[in-house]
Design a protein around this motif. Structure first.
Motif, PDB file in Angstrom:
ATOM      1  N   LYS A  63       0.818  -1.207   0.000  1.00 59.19           N
ATOM      2  CA  LYS A  63       0.000   0.000   0.000  1.00 59.19           C
ATOM      3  C   LYS A  63       0.857   1.265   0.000  1.00 59.19           C
ATOM      4  O   LYS A  63       0.387   2.328  -0.375  1.00 59.19           O
ATOM      5  N   ILE A  64       2.107   1.135   0.464  1.00 63.76           N
ATOM      6  CA  ILE A  64       2.985   2.308   0.508  1.00 63.76           C
ATOM      7  C   ILE A  64       4.353   1.947  -0.075  1.00 63.76           C
ATOM      8  O   ILE A  64       4.665   0.760  -0.275  1.00 63.76           O
ATOM      9  N   TYR A  65       5.152   2.977  -0.317  1.00 63.09           N
ATOM     10  CA  TYR A  65       6.467   2.797  -0.946  1.00 63.09           C
ATOM     11  C   TYR A  65       7.477   3.642  -0.178  1.00 63.09           C
ATOM     12  O   TYR A  65       7.167   4.725   0.305  1.00 63.09           O
ATOM     13  N   CYS A  66       8.705   3.107  -0.085  1.00 64.08           N
ATOM     14  CA  CYS A  66       9.695   3.773   0.746  1.00 64.08           C
ATOM     15  C   CYS A  66      11.100   3.402   0.262  1.00 64.08           C
ATOM     16  O   CYS A  66      11.441   2.215   0.184  1.00 64.08           O
ATOM     17  N   ASN A  67      11.913   4.390  -0.034  1.00 60.64           N
ATOM     18  CA  ASN A  67      13.283   4.141  -0.496  1.00 60.64           C
ATOM     19  C   ASN A  67      14.302   4.118   0.638  1.00 60.64           C
ATOM     20  O   ASN A  67      15.488   3.890   0.399  1.00 60.64           O
ATOM     21  N   THR A  68      13.866   4.369   1.862  1.00 57.02           N
ATOM     22  CA  THR A  68      14.818   4.389   2.979  1.00 57.02           C
ATOM     23  C   THR A  68      14.720   3.141   3.854  1.00 57.02           C
ATOM     24  O   THR A  68      15.327   3.094   4.925  1.00 57.02           O
ATOM     25  N   ALA A  69      13.969   2.132   3.389  1.00 56.21           N
ATOM     26  CA  ALA A  69      13.893   0.876   4.146  1.00 56.21           C
ATOM     27  C   ALA A  69      15.281   0.236   4.205  1.00 56.21           C
ATOM     28  O   ALA A  69      16.070   0.320   3.256  1.00 56.21           O
ATOM     29  N   ASN A  70      15.600  -0.400   5.341  1.00 50.95           N
ATOM     30  CA  ASN A  70      16.912  -1.067   5.440  1.00 50.95           C
ATOM     31  C   ASN A  70      16.792  -2.547   5.794  1.00 50.95           C
ATOM     32  O   ASN A  70      17.796  -3.207   6.044  1.00 50.95           O
ATOM     33  N   LYS A  71      15.565  -3.072   5.821  1.00 46.37           N
ATOM     34  CA  LYS A  71      15.349  -4.508   5.988  1.00 46.37           C
ATOM     35  C   LYS A  71      14.463  -4.982   4.847  1.00 46.37           C
ATOM     36  O   LYS A  71      13.455  -4.337   4.535  1.00 46.37           O
ATOM     37  N   PHE A  72      14.861  -6.118   4.234  1.00 47.54           N
ATOM     38  CA  PHE A  72      14.213  -6.507   2.984  1.00 47.54           C
ATOM     39  C   PHE A  72      13.872  -7.999   2.979  1.00 47.54           C
ATOM     40  O   PHE A  72      14.500  -8.815   3.656  1.00 47.54           O
ATOM     41  N   SER A  73      12.862  -8.321   2.181  1.00 50.21           N
ATOM     42  CA  SER A  73      12.588  -9.717   1.848  1.00 50.21           C
ATOM     43  C   SER A  73      13.003  -9.960   0.410  1.00 50.21           C
ATOM     44  O   SER A  73      12.970  -9.035  -0.412  1.00 50.21           O
ATOM     45  N   LYS A  74      13.406 -11.194   0.121  1.00 51.72           N
ATOM     46  CA  LYS A  74      13.761 -11.566  -1.246  1.00 51.72           C
ATOM     47  C   LYS A  74      12.621 -12.352  -1.870  1.00 51.72           C
ATOM     48  O   LYS A  74      11.696 -12.798  -1.188  1.00 51.72           O
ATOM     49  N   VAL A  75      12.701 -12.563  -3.174  1.00 50.72           N
ATOM     50  CA  VAL A  75      11.695 -13.370  -3.864  1.00 50.72           C
ATOM     51  C   VAL A  75      11.671 -14.774  -3.261  1.00 50.72           C
ATOM     52  O   VAL A  75      12.725 -15.381  -3.015  1.00 50.72           O
ATOM     53  N   ASN A  76      10.475 -15.289  -2.988  1.00 51.83           N
ATOM     54  CA  ASN A  76      10.231 -16.620  -2.406  1.00 51.83           C
ATOM     55  C   ASN A  76      10.562 -16.712  -0.918  1.00 51.83           C
ATOM     56  O   ASN A  76      10.582 -17.813  -0.367  1.00 51.83           O
ATOM     57  N   ASP A  77      10.821 -15.592  -0.260  1.00 51.82           N
ATOM     58  CA  ASP A  77      10.902 -15.619   1.200  1.00 51.82           C
ATOM     59  C   ASP A  77       9.504 -15.850   1.780  1.00 51.82           C
ATOM     60  O   ASP A  77       8.493 -15.428   1.199  1.00 51.82           O
ATOM     61  N   ILE A  78       9.466 -16.499   2.907  1.00 49.69           N
ATOM     62  CA  ILE A  78       8.216 -16.606   3.653  1.00 49.69           C
ATOM     63  C   ILE A  78       8.103 -15.372   4.541  1.00 49.69           C
ATOM     64  O   ILE A  78       9.011 -15.079   5.325  1.00 49.69           O
ATOM     65  N   LEU A  79       7.022 -14.629   4.394  1.00 46.53           N
ATOM     66  CA  LEU A  79       6.767 -13.455   5.221  1.00 46.53           C
ATOM     67  C   LEU A  79       5.896 -13.884   6.392  1.00 46.53           C
ATOM     68  O   LEU A  79       4.827 -14.470   6.207  1.00 46.53           O
TER      69      LEU A  79
END
Length: 331
Positions: A63-79
């Protein structure tokens, strides 16, 4: 051949399988939230997940977008949601920034689809841990220590393939049943509408009601304001009474469902000695119509016992005996 897993809730497992903590077969990234002013609805930045509010049945919708995030998920990660409500899961279909309500689990010594199914079982551990706190949440240690039953890789793939097929079949059956339920609910409403606006005699002479959504009605019927033939209207709004473990049953809006009072949906009680004060506006009679004003709105039922109290958000109607039957009024 089976062996004891050493874990009570798991019981026996195939002899050549293992029990592993999640931290030994995956990498876990706990989310961290940037400042709110650094995020926006503008889709030009990195999609950011605040929590399981963005979850669907499988992949999240940011719903939102942010370029200052410093923790990420990769493709096929379980959230995995680690804050209220704990345990909701989705699969990351692209790179996302993740907030502190989520963690991303990257499978590295286990087939990811098998890990997904395995976690569906082991999440009960998280639910138990989260219930003890004031704010429902679990820590990275709690997630790291989740247990997984680990077969060899080829069996993981076979099990995941089997479960993909079987759960898809069941999901299809659920969708069919939900469609059938929807159609039956539409039919139920249509029958009610037909009976209370046209009657039961298909050969009766009709007249225009003067109201578009009602249309024609039997010639000897009338259309009138709702309160014309109501002898009693009681709104039970007021101070919320003290709840006790036993006493007089308190009918709340939760109990009024599908045209009846279901005493199993919520079981609350008020003190017997306070009953007269709580019900000072008027006592119920068998057949009176109760109506919910919110949460949920618009549920109706007939009173079927008089030894109960009524909570806020419930209004009680009684038709004039000579003109309006209460059971018709409910419909």
């Amino acid at each position: 051949r089976y062996k004891d897993s050493g874990v009570e809730w798991i019981g026996e497992i195939p002899e050549h399988w293992e029990i592993k903590k999640i931290k030994y077969i995956s990498n876990i990234t706990m989310g961290q939230s940037p400042k709110s002013e650094e995020c926006s609805l503008d889709e030009t930045g990195l999609p950011f997940l605040q929590g399981n509010a963005e979850f669907t049945s499988l992949h999240p919708i940011p719903k939102i977008y942010c370029n200052t995030a410093n923790k990420f998920s990769k493709v096929n990660d379980i959230l995995l949601s680690v804050r209220a409500p704990v345990g909701a899961m989705n699969i990351s279909d692209r790179v996302y920034g993740i907030g502190r309500g989520l963690c991303a689990i990257t499978a590295n010594k286990v087939q990811v689809r098998y890990l997904w199914y395995s976690m569906n079982v082991s999440l009960e551990e998280l639910f138990i841990k989260s219930k003890g706190s004031t704010f429902e949440a679990v820590t990275v240690t709690d997630v790291n220590n989740l247990l997984s039953v680990l077969p060899p890789k080829n069996e993981q793939t076979a099990i995941a393939n089997f479960l993909d097929q079987k759960t898809a079949e069941i999901d299809g059956l659920i969708a069919d049943k939900e469609k059938l339920i929807e159609l039956l609910q539409e039919k139920r409403q249509a029958i009610i509408t037909e009976a209370v606006t046209k009657g039961l005699n298909p050969n009766v002479r009709m007249k225009d009601s003067g109201i578009e959504w009602i249309g024609e009605i039997p010639e000897h019927w009338e259309v009138c304001g709702f309160t014309k033939y109501i002898s009693s209207i009681i709104d039970y709004r007021g101070k919320t009474p003290e709840k006790v473990d036993e006493g007089v049953f308190l009918v709340t809006a939760k109990n009024i469902k599908n045209g009846r009072i279901d005493y199993s949906l919520s079981q609350e009680y008020v003190k017997s000695e306070e009953y007269e004060q709580i019900m000072r506006r008027g006592l119920p009679e068998i057949g009176d119509v109760v109506f919910t004003t919110e949460a949920p709105l618009g549920e109706v039922a007939n009173v079927d016992r008089t030894d109960v109290a009524f909570a806020q958000r419930v209004i009680k109607f009684r038709g004039k005996v000579e003109k309006l039957d209460n059971y018709y009024l409910k419909y």
